[in-house]
Design a protein around this motif. Structure first.
Motif, PDB file in Angstrom:
ATOM      1  N   ASP A  40       0.826  -1.212   0.000  1.00  0.00           N
ATOM      2  CA  ASP A  40       0.000   0.000   0.000  1.00  0.00           C
ATOM      3  C   ASP A  40       0.857   1.257   0.000  1.00  0.00           C
ATOM      4  N   GLY A  41       2.011   1.190  -0.675  1.00  0.00           N
ATOM      5  CA  GLY A  41       2.874   2.360  -0.805  1.00  0.00           C
ATOM      6  C   GLY A  41       3.816   2.599   0.348  1.00  0.00           C
ATOM      7  N   THR A  42       3.752   1.769   1.384  1.00  0.00           N
ATOM      8  CA  THR A  42       4.634   1.923   2.541  1.00  0.00           C
ATOM      9  C   THR A  42       5.743   0.892   2.487  1.00  0.00           C
ATOM     10  N   ALA A  43       6.981   1.350   2.621  1.00  0.00           N
ATOM     11  CA  ALA A  43       8.139   0.467   2.536  1.00  0.00           C
ATOM     12  C   ALA A  43       8.133  -0.548   3.675  1.00  0.00           C
ATOM     13  N   ILE A  44       8.616  -1.753   3.375  1.00  0.00           N
ATOM     14  CA  ILE A  44       8.707  -2.827   4.361  1.00  0.00           C
ATOM     15  C   ILE A  44      10.170  -3.089   4.678  1.00  0.00           C
ATOM     16  N   GLN A  45      10.476  -3.163   5.968  1.00  0.00           N
ATOM     17  CA  GLN A  45      11.845  -3.456   6.389  1.00  0.00           C
ATOM     18  C   GLN A  45      12.118  -4.946   6.249  1.00  0.00           C
ATOM     19  N   LEU A  46      13.035  -5.281   5.348  1.00  0.00           N
ATOM     20  CA  LEU A  46      13.415  -6.680   5.156  1.00  0.00           C
ATOM     21  C   LEU A  46      14.753  -7.005   5.818  1.00  0.00           C
ATOM     22  N   ASP A  47      15.599  -6.003   5.958  1.00  0.00           N
ATOM     23  CA  ASP A  47      16.916  -6.201   6.570  1.00  0.00           C
ATOM     24  C   ASP A  47      16.770  -6.133   8.088  1.00  0.00           C
ATOM     25  N   GLN A  48      16.747  -7.285   8.728  1.00  0.00           N
ATOM     26  CA  GLN A  48      16.508  -7.341  10.166  1.00  0.00           C
ATOM     27  C   GLN A  48      17.733  -6.960  10.992  1.00  0.00           C
ATOM     28  N   SER A  49      18.869  -6.689  10.322  1.00  0.00           N
ATOM     29  CA  SER A  49      20.051  -6.233  11.058  1.00  0.00           C
ATOM     30  C   SER A  49      19.972  -4.749  11.395  1.00  0.00           C
ATOM     31  N   LYS A  50      19.027  -4.033  10.774  1.00  0.00           N
ATOM     32  CA  LYS A  50      18.885  -2.597  11.018  1.00  0.00           C
ATOM     33  C   LYS A  50      17.989  -2.362  12.231  1.00  0.00           C
ATOM     34  N   ARG A  51      18.399  -1.422  13.064  1.00  0.00           N
ATOM     35  CA  ARG A  51      17.663  -1.118  14.281  1.00  0.00           C
ATOM     36  C   ARG A  51      17.282   0.361  14.276  1.00  0.00           C
ATOM     37  N   TYR A  52      16.053   0.646  14.718  1.00  0.00           N
ATOM     38  CA  TYR A  52      15.545   2.019  14.719  1.00  0.00           C
ATOM     39  C   TYR A  52      14.902   2.290  16.077  1.00  0.00           C
ATOM     40  N   VAL A  53      15.444   3.277  16.784  1.00  0.00           N
ATOM     41  CA  VAL A  53      15.047   3.543  18.164  1.00  0.00           C
ATOM     42  C   VAL A  53      14.687   5.015  18.320  1.00  0.00           C
ATOM     43  N   MET A  54      13.628   5.282  19.078  1.00  0.00           N
ATOM     44  CA  MET A  54      13.253   6.642  19.441  1.00  0.00           C
ATOM     45  C   MET A  54      13.618   6.883  20.899  1.00  0.00           C
ATOM     46  N   LEU A  55      14.277   8.000  21.158  1.00  0.00           N
ATOM     47  CA  LEU A  55      14.645   8.394  22.514  1.00  0.00           C
ATOM     48  C   LEU A  55      14.029   9.747  22.833  1.00  0.00           C
ATOM     49  N   ASN A  56      13.487   9.886  24.037  1.00  0.00           N
ATOM     50  CA  ASN A  56      13.116  11.197  24.548  1.00  0.00           C
ATOM     51  C   ASN A  56      14.301  11.684  25.362  1.00  0.00           C
ATOM     52  N   LYS A  57      15.182  12.429  24.708  1.00  0.00           N
ATOM     53  CA  LYS A  57      16.415  12.862  25.361  1.00  0.00           C
ATOM     54  C   LYS A  57      16.109  13.887  26.448  1.00  0.00           C
ATOM     55  N   PRO A  58      16.580  13.626  27.659  1.00  0.00           N
ATOM     56  CA  PRO A  58      16.373  14.625  28.706  1.00  0.00           C
ATOM     57  C   PRO A  58      17.393  15.756  28.594  1.00  0.00           C
ATOM     58  N   THR A  59      17.109  16.872  29.255  1.00  0.00           N
ATOM     59  CA  THR A  59      18.095  17.943  29.303  1.00  0.00           C
ATOM     60  C   THR A  59      19.292  17.489  30.132  1.00  0.00           C
ATOM     61  N   GLY A  60      20.431  18.111  29.881  1.00  0.00           N
ATOM     62  CA  GLY A  60      21.648  17.759  30.594  1.00  0.00           C
ATOM     63  C   GLY A  60      22.446  16.644  29.959  1.00  0.00           C
ATOM     64  N   VAL A  61      21.939  16.079  28.846  1.00  0.00           N
ATOM     65  CA  VAL A  61      22.616  14.990  28.139  1.00  0.00           C
ATOM     66  C   VAL A  61      23.069  15.503  26.775  1.00  0.00           C
ATOM     67  N   VAL A  62      24.345  15.271  26.432  1.00  0.00           N
ATOM     68  CA  VAL A  62      24.843  15.710  25.133  1.00  0.00           C
ATOM     69  C   VAL A  62      24.558  14.643  24.083  1.00  0.00           C
ATOM     70  N   SER A  63      24.386  15.090  22.841  1.00  0.00           N
ATOM     71  CA  SER A  63      24.050  14.169  21.742  1.00  0.00           C
ATOM     72  C   SER A  63      25.324  13.573  21.163  1.00  0.00           C
ATOM     73  N   SER A  64      25.909  12.668  21.924  1.00  0.00           N
ATOM     74  CA  SER A  64      27.134  11.983  21.525  1.00  0.00           C
ATOM     75  C   SER A  64      27.128  10.602  22.155  1.00  0.00           C
ATOM     76  N   MET A  65      27.733   9.642  21.450  1.00  0.00           N
ATOM     77  CA  MET A  65      27.837   8.304  22.008  1.00  0.00           C
ATOM     78  C   MET A  65      29.065   8.147  22.920  1.00  0.00           C
ATOM     79  N   ASN A  66      29.949   9.129  22.892  1.00  0.00           N
ATOM     80  CA  ASN A  66      31.143   9.073  23.733  1.00  0.00           C
ATOM     81  C   ASN A  66      31.698  10.480  23.871  1.00  0.00           C
ATOM     82  N   ASP A  67      31.234  11.187  24.888  1.00  0.00           N
ATOM     83  CA  ASP A  67      31.640  12.585  25.045  1.00  0.00           C
ATOM     84  C   ASP A  67      33.060  12.672  25.581  1.00  0.00           C
TER      85      ASP A  67
END
Length: 260
Positions: free
Chosen positions: A60-87
């Motif tokens: 129905d026009g919506t893409a389907i994820q076939l590659d199960q190695s890909k991960r997609y996560v939503m985070l509600n980032k709190p204040t006081g946290v920098v946007s880095s995986m290793n500051d």
């Protein structure tokens, strides 16, 4: 006859079922009804086989994820946290929010330490580039609590455009949510696709209403909803499909990421 992915591919209905679209029987019905496309072509034959590693499938026009190695996560980032995986300065970073996933995830764009809200984490580099690069026009919606009483004239100025030190900028949309005469400040909703650094804060300061608090509520088709601050969750099948559809509709130029 056994199904051999190397030699013949996998039956389309099995691929759909494995991707969580529907049961195999319902997936067969979707195919017969002409609602499934492979590489942009409608497929109605139940015997059709595909290579999930190569072929692109949508329903129905919506893409389907076939590659199960890909991960997609939503985070509600709190204040006081920098946007880095290793500051490198030892400040609180994003690693604490990704411990439950084995994949090495990266943040899509940035929110500054004083800004909270929706941040996408993924190991899908191509999708991350489409979401972060301003040339693709993926919009972000922010709610800003600002000093002073914002007027309709100020809202109009934000959408018409203001001049900053790095050039003019206009909000895609701006909306006044509340305004107090008693010194309580105002709430403004801004929709932007700009990738410039701290753009919301600079725009509001330019029109005389410095930001007190800032939260990103929406990123493209994703909505923060009721996800609590400091919590992360995997995207739903519908949300993943919406993001993958965006990526497939776009080319992928090189360029910068956004920061707010």
């Amino acid at each position: 006859m056994t199904e051999s992915p190397e030699a013949e591919g996998i039956r389309l209905q099995k691929v759909l079922a494995n991707a969580g679209v529907a049961s195999r029987r319902v997936s067969e019905q979707l195919i017969v009804e002409g609602r499934v496309r492979v590489n942009g072509v409608v497929v109605t034959e139940l015997g059709s086989r595909i290579d999930p590693a190569v072929d692109l499938v949508d329903v129905d026009g919506t893409a389907i994820q076939l590659d199960q190695s890909k991960r997609y996560v939503m985070l509600n980032k709190p204040t006081g946290v920098v946007s880095s995986m290793n500051d490198d300065r030892g400040r609180p970073d994003l690693r604490r929010f990704t411990k439950e996933w084995a994949e090495r995830l990266y943040n899509v764009g940035r929110l500054d330490a004083d800004t909270s809200g929706l941040l996408v984490l993924t190991n899908d580099g191509e999708l991350a580039h489409v979401l972060a690069h301003p040339s693709f026009g993926v919009t972000k919606v922010y709610i800003a609590k600002v000093d002073g009483r914002v007027t309709p004239q100020t809202i109009a100025r934000l959408t018409k455009g203001v001049d900053l030190e790095d050039g003019p900028i206009a909000a895609d949309k701006a909306r006044l949510l509340s305004s107090s005469d008693a010194g309580g400040g105002s709430l403004v909703e801004l929709t932007l696709h700009s990738g410039r650094n701290r753009i919301v804060r600079r725009m509001m300061a330019e029109v005389g209403h410095p930001v007190v608090e800032l939260v990103r509520r929406q990123f493209g088709p994703l909505h923060l909803g009721g996800l609590p601050a400091g919590r992360a969750r995997e995207l739903t099948t519908v949300e993943r499909g919406a993001l993958l559809t965006l990526a497939r509709q776009a080319g992928v130029p090189s360029g910068e990421q956004e920061t707010e």
